[in-house]
Write an enzyme that holds these catalytic residues in place. Sequence first.
Site, PDB file in Angstrom:
ATOM      1  N   GLU A 164      42.754 -37.059 -91.069  1.00  0.00           N
ATOM      2  CA  GLU A 164      42.866 -35.937 -91.036  1.00  0.00           C
ATOM      3  C   GLU A 164      43.298 -35.026 -90.892  1.00  0.00           C
ATOM      4  O   GLU A 164      43.931 -34.505 -91.468  1.00  0.00           O
ATOM      5  CB  GLU A 164      41.667 -35.567 -91.752  1.00  0.00           C
ATOM      6  CG  GLU A 164      40.819 -34.300 -92.879  1.00  0.00           C
ATOM      7  CD  GLU A 164      39.097 -34.288 -93.159  1.00  0.00           C
ATOM      8  OE1 GLU A 164      39.141 -33.345 -92.310  1.00  0.00           O
ATOM      9  OE2 GLU A 164      39.375 -33.574 -94.336  1.00  0.00           O
ATOM     10  N   HIS A 219      32.175 -59.859 -80.637  1.00  0.00           N
ATOM     11  CA  HIS A 219      31.833 -60.717 -81.177  1.00  0.00           C
ATOM     12  C   HIS A 219      32.005 -60.458 -82.861  1.00  0.00           C
ATOM     13  O   HIS A 219      31.236 -61.591 -82.991  1.00  0.00           O
ATOM     14  CB  HIS A 219      30.841 -61.193 -80.944  1.00  0.00           C
ATOM     15  CG  HIS A 219      30.230 -60.325 -79.605  1.00  0.00           C
ATOM     16  ND1 HIS A 219      29.820 -62.152 -79.273  1.00  0.00           N
ATOM     17  CD2 HIS A 219      30.335 -60.022 -78.520  1.00  0.00           C
ATOM     18  CE1 HIS A 219      29.438 -62.035 -78.297  1.00  0.00           C
ATOM     19  NE2 HIS A 219      29.531 -60.730 -77.476  1.00  0.00           N
ATOM     20  N   LYS A 276      38.612 -35.074-105.268  1.00  0.00           N
ATOM     21  CA  LYS A 276      37.103 -33.874-106.121  1.00  0.00           C
ATOM     22  C   LYS A 276      37.632 -33.473-107.793  1.00  0.00           C
ATOM     23  O   LYS A 276      36.245 -33.539-108.321  1.00  0.00           O
ATOM     24  CB  LYS A 276      37.524 -32.824-105.160  1.00  0.00           C
ATOM     25  CG  LYS A 276      36.826 -33.012-103.901  1.00  0.00           C
ATOM     26  CD  LYS A 276      36.592 -31.865-102.885  1.00  0.00           C
ATOM     27  CE  LYS A 276      36.857 -31.754-101.320  1.00  0.00           C
ATOM     28  NZ  LYS A 276      36.827 -30.956-100.697  1.00  0.00           N
TER      29      LYS A 276
HETATM   30  O1  PA5 Z   1      37.653 -30.607 -91.596  1.00  0.00           O
HETATM   31  C1  PA5 Z   1      37.312 -30.178 -92.039  1.00  0.00           C
HETATM   32  O2  PA5 Z   1      37.886 -29.420 -92.664  1.00  0.00           O
HETATM   33  C2  PA5 Z   1      36.704 -31.208 -93.735  1.00  0.00           C
HETATM   34  O3  PA5 Z   1      36.213 -32.499 -92.878  1.00  0.00           O
HETATM   35  C3  PA5 Z   1      35.731 -30.427 -93.616  1.00  0.00           C
HETATM   36  O4  PA5 Z   1      34.994 -29.999 -92.811  1.00  0.00           O
HETATM   37  C4  PA5 Z   1      34.848 -30.465 -94.549  1.00  0.00           C
HETATM   38  O5  PA5 Z   1      35.791 -31.279 -95.573  1.00  0.00           O
HETATM   39  C5  PA5 Z   1      33.294 -29.938 -95.270  1.00  0.00           C
HETATM   40  O6  PA5 Z   1      33.482 -28.792 -95.386  1.00  0.00           O
HETATM   41  P1  PA5 Z   1      33.151 -27.106 -95.644  1.00  0.00           P
HETATM   42  O7  PA5 Z   1      32.965 -26.498 -94.006  1.00  0.00           O
HETATM   43  O8  PA5 Z   1      33.958 -26.027 -96.282  1.00  0.00           O
HETATM   44  O9  PA5 Z   1      31.810 -27.706 -96.257  1.00  0.00           O
END
Ligand code: PA5
Length: 426
Positions: free
Chosen positions: A278, A299, A414
């Site tokens: 990410e 494996h 989303k």
């Molecule tokens: O690293 C990030 O920013 C994302 O993976 C968020 O942690 C994830 O989308 C969850 O978001 P939130 O804590 O706002 O529910």
Amino acid sequence: MLKVNLEHLIDKVDFKDYEDKVKLINEGINNKSFPGNDYLGWLNYPNNYDKKELNLIKQKARYVRENFEVLVVCGIGGSYLGALAAINALRGLYTDDKLEIIFLGQTFSGSYIAQVLDYLKHKRFAINVISKSGTTTETSISFRLLKKLLETKIGKTNASKAIFATTDKEKGALKQEANKQGYTTFTLPSDIGGRYSVLTAVGLFPIACAGIDVDEMLEGAEEAMKEFDNEDINTNACYQYAVTRDYMYRHKKCVEMFVTYEPQYREIAEWWKQLFGESEGKDGKGLLPASVTFSTDLHSLGQFIQDGSKILFETLLFIKNPMKDVTIPHDEENLDGLNYIENKSLSYVNEKAYLGTLEAHEKDGKVNNVVLELDKLDSHNLGYLFYFFMKACAMSAYLLEVNPFNQPGVEIYKKNMFHLLGKKGY
Ligand code: PA5
């Protein structure tokens, strides 16, 4: 404490070529002058966290351990992967600890959610709902269902004492609800993004509920913070790892395969995949972070790594001393032919598998290997390791010239999903 062993790299990285860039980026991180600079709260967090909140975390964790059979951690992405990684790594997968910990809020699967809700019907459970934004749909749906079940079981007033919310200090729907219902709340500082939040209340509360020493974890992170606060690429192991990744990417590798030899470390790899994937996978760039658990996956994907297209390098986390061990017993008949290793421990066998595989991949397979060596994985060392990866990730992303702290790509699905669901405004 952590050794970044680069002896098993076939393509040798010349750190000299990176000296100036690393200095510049290190300065940019410290001066907060690079893109994403308002998300650097994790950098000094191990020694400037809110001590009062940590005490509350420990006190409420004791309360949960004393009063409930199950803690349900409800969150997704950075809001659950760190806690899951730490709890599995440090408690093991079949713990006899008195508090069971279950994860929810990370899926839309009705089948999974229904199974968890059925399971919880006859359990005394508490909830830790975690969401920085407070509006993540997966988490909100699961929390709504969990809350309903809990309120039906024990009533609204008692339920509000069994619900712990970790969210932004001021903003968001979850914060509003927590205030209204009187839940205990923990804060995710606004300058720390989800995937950099494992050492805040996001990770520390569920980890403390699991009976793990969070002070030690923060001490380990602080040790790493001090050790890696240094621009010298010749001595800074964290930056050496970051530079090696960059070098691999620029020399036609497109996958980094994270390797462990313990099933209970599998979720460390999941946390690591989110962190790097990410943070770096944007603007058409970045290494794909993938993972395997050996010897299990020798494996399956082992064949590809040994012999398949040369698109990857491996980053191997090898922990010398496992949490537990067993010895291979003698067998009079020896029909399985195993008496040649009778009385040997499984950690001995696992280490030989590691050494044999490393040689096979490096010498025959011509696969580059970075080996991260640790003596043991306890809460101190895991705190250290989390910090090591977060700082390496920031350096690595800046070397790639991307902002390590945003995730514009995750919004697109989303929008489409909300449109299809008929949400207002989409
Ligand atoms: O690293 C990030 O920013 C994302 O993976 C968020 O942690 C994830 O989308 C969850 O978001 P939130 O804590 O706002 O529910």
